[in-house]
Each structure stands twice: as C-alpha cells, then as structure tokens.
Design a protein around this motif. Structure first.
Motif, mmCIF file in Angstrom:
data_model
loop_
_atom_site.group_PDB
_atom_site.id
_atom_site.type_symbol
_atom_site.label_atom_id
_atom_site.label_comp_id
_atom_site.label_asym_id
_atom_site.label_seq_id
_atom_site.Cartn_x
_atom_site.Cartn_y
_atom_site.Cartn_z
ATOM 1 N N UNK A 196 0.849 -1.190 0.000
ATOM 2 C CA UNK A 196 0.000 0.000 0.000
ATOM 3 C C UNK A 196 0.889 1.247 0.000
ATOM 4 N N UNK A 232 -5.218 4.461 2.701
ATOM 5 C CA UNK A 232 -4.314 3.424 2.213
ATOM 6 C C UNK A 232 -4.785 2.976 0.829
ATOM 7 N N UNK A 284 -0.611 -6.806 -5.064
ATOM 8 C CA UNK A 284 -0.736 -7.822 -4.030
ATOM 9 C C UNK A 284 -0.376 -9.184 -4.606
ATOM 10 N N UNK A 302 -5.114 -0.904 -6.918
ATOM 11 C CA UNK A 302 -5.759 0.332 -7.378
ATOM 12 C C UNK A 302 -4.815 1.278 -8.112
ATOM 13 N N UNK A 329 3.447 0.892 2.971
ATOM 14 C CA UNK A 329 3.198 -0.152 3.957
ATOM 15 C C UNK A 329 3.035 -1.491 3.259
ATOM 16 N N UNK A 348 -6.964 -14.995 1.766
ATOM 17 C CA UNK A 348 -7.755 -13.879 1.258
ATOM 18 C C UNK A 348 -9.190 -13.931 1.726
ATOM 19 N N UNK A 349 -9.472 -14.837 2.688
ATOM 20 C CA UNK A 349 -10.838 -14.959 3.160
ATOM 21 C C UNK A 349 -11.292 -13.684 3.870
ATOM 22 N N UNK A 384 -7.720 -10.898 9.109
ATOM 23 C CA UNK A 384 -7.156 -9.553 9.215
ATOM 24 C C UNK A 384 -5.819 -9.445 8.496
ATOM 25 N N UNK A 385 -5.443 -8.230 8.194
ATOM 26 C CA UNK A 385 -4.129 -7.964 7.629
ATOM 27 C C UNK A 385 -3.208 -7.459 8.744
ATOM 28 N N UNK A 404 0.249 -5.373 9.392
ATOM 29 C CA UNK A 404 1.044 -4.376 8.697
ATOM 30 C C UNK A 404 2.467 -4.273 9.255
ATOM 31 N N UNK A 405 3.406 -3.938 8.363
ATOM 32 C CA UNK A 405 4.746 -3.564 8.789
ATOM 33 C C UNK A 405 4.763 -2.105 9.232
#
Lengths: 114, 110
Positions: free
Chosen positions: A35, A43, A48, A59, A90, A97-98, A102-103, A105-106
């Motif tokens: 992102x 974001x 991906x 996007x 980020x 991908x369900x 959750x994602x 993040x770094x």
C-alpha cells in the motif's frame, strides 16, 4: 515476534533513480500486499500476491513492479522514481484472502523523491 | 470504490462514547476496521461480516445499517489510548480485495 518487517525504514532518492523495498513476514501467510499512504488519501493498494510466484495489480499499480519469489518475501520496485511517488509505503500480510482474515502491517517505509 | 468515512475528525473527552461511520454506494460483504497512531503501522481492530459475525476487539463493536451500505464503529467509554486515525476497509463480495477509506481522526482529551 517479528511479524512483518520492512526495509529500509527511510530513503531519499533523486528523480529517475531506481530502488527496491523489501517486505518479509514470518507468519507463513499466503497473501501479501503493498500500500501507499498519502496525507488525506488513506491506504491505497498498489499490488498484491495470493501466493508464492503470483502477483496482481491493485488500485494504483502504475510506476511499480513487484515480485514474490519466496513465500515470506514481497518486493516492491520503482524502476524510475518520480516525485509523485513520495509517500509512506506499507506492506501487509494475511493468512489467506478470506473475508474473516485480518491484515498485519509492517512499520512502513518513508520514501522521498527529490 | 473508496468508502466514505464520517466524521473526518472528532474530539472527545475521556469516558465519552464515539461513533465512526463508513459508507458505500453498494451493499457490503464485510467491513474491516483498523486504528493507526501517528508514525505507526495500522493495527487491526475488528471485522464485521455480512451475516453479522464479528471478529476482533472485545471493547469495540460495529453494525451494519439495514441496506448494508453503511457500517458504524462504536467505541464505548473512550480511553486516551483510543486516539488515532481509524480506517475502514470494505469488501463488496466474499474474499474480494479490501478498499480503504480516507480515515477518521479521533482525539481523546483527558
């Protein structure tokens, strides 16, 4: 617990230079994301990956390339940096991908293009 | 399609309740909520699924409106640590890509 690690944390480039941002995760996650975050824009997904050896456009993919040669690493490349690419980048990962995953993040890479 | 968050910013006193909204022009399959403190990474708060299932923080809740085009995040008895920018990420279909809103800045005063 390392989680998602991004390197470098800061970088200043000149217009036209190239560089690669590295993202590494140690959670055995299948999905990884890049992102960019600009003031007031939220974001925005650049590219991906749904697994080792795969990549897909998000996007705002123009001007960036990615590779995922190993499951734990996701690289973001800028071939010819432009001032419009000044941003905070980020990386994130998720188990799958369900919709209920959750994602993670770094800490981000702050990139300035002069 | 980027979801629209409201309000853009809100200031509350510690102990007050907060509501943050996330709106879409289409019905949503899920909404993911994250909080980001200044200079830090976004941190997962919760996921709200179409069927009403919630996953995440036990002091934070969320709901859909009847048409499932808007989700509201409820922060009860806010604490100083709740300050930050809240982002919603929306999915239109199951297992789809998440699109994030521009964020809502929340500032809690002592």
């Amino acid at each position: 617990n390392a989680g998602v690690t991004q390197t470098p944390k800061f970088r200043v480039l000149k217009t036209g230079q190239s560089m690669t941002l590295l993202c590494a995760q140690d959670m055995n996650h299948e999905y990884m994301y890049w992102y960019r975050q600009d003031p007031g824009m939220g974001l925005r997904l650049i590219h991906y990956s749904v697994g080792e050896g795969t990549t897909a456009k998000g996007e705002v993919p123009d001007g960036y390339n990615v590779s995922r040669l190993k499951k734990q690493n996701f690289l973001l490349g800028l071939e010819s940096a432009a001032p419009s690419q000044t941003s905070v980048y980020f990386c994130a990962s998720s188990l799958s991908g369900r919709s209920n995953q959750p994602q993670h993040f770094g800490d981000g890479t702050r990139l300035s293009i002069l | 399609q980027q979801p629209v968050q409201s309000p853009q910013a809100v200031i509350l006193r510690e102990g007050e309740d907060a509501v943050i909204n996330c709106s879409s022009s289409k019905a949503l399959y899920s909404v993911h909520w994250y909080r980001q403190k200044h200079g830090e990474a976004p941190v997962f708060l919760m996921i709200l699924l179409k069927g009403g299932e919630q996953k995440g923080h036990d002091k934070i809740s969320a709901s859909f409106n009847e048409k499932k085009q808007q989700s509201s995040l409820y922060l009860t008895a806010s604490q100083l640590s709740y300050s930050g920018t809240y982002f919603c990420g929306t999915e239109l279909d199951r297992d789809d890509k998440i699109i994030f809103g521009k964020g809502t800045r929340l500032h809690i005063l002592p």
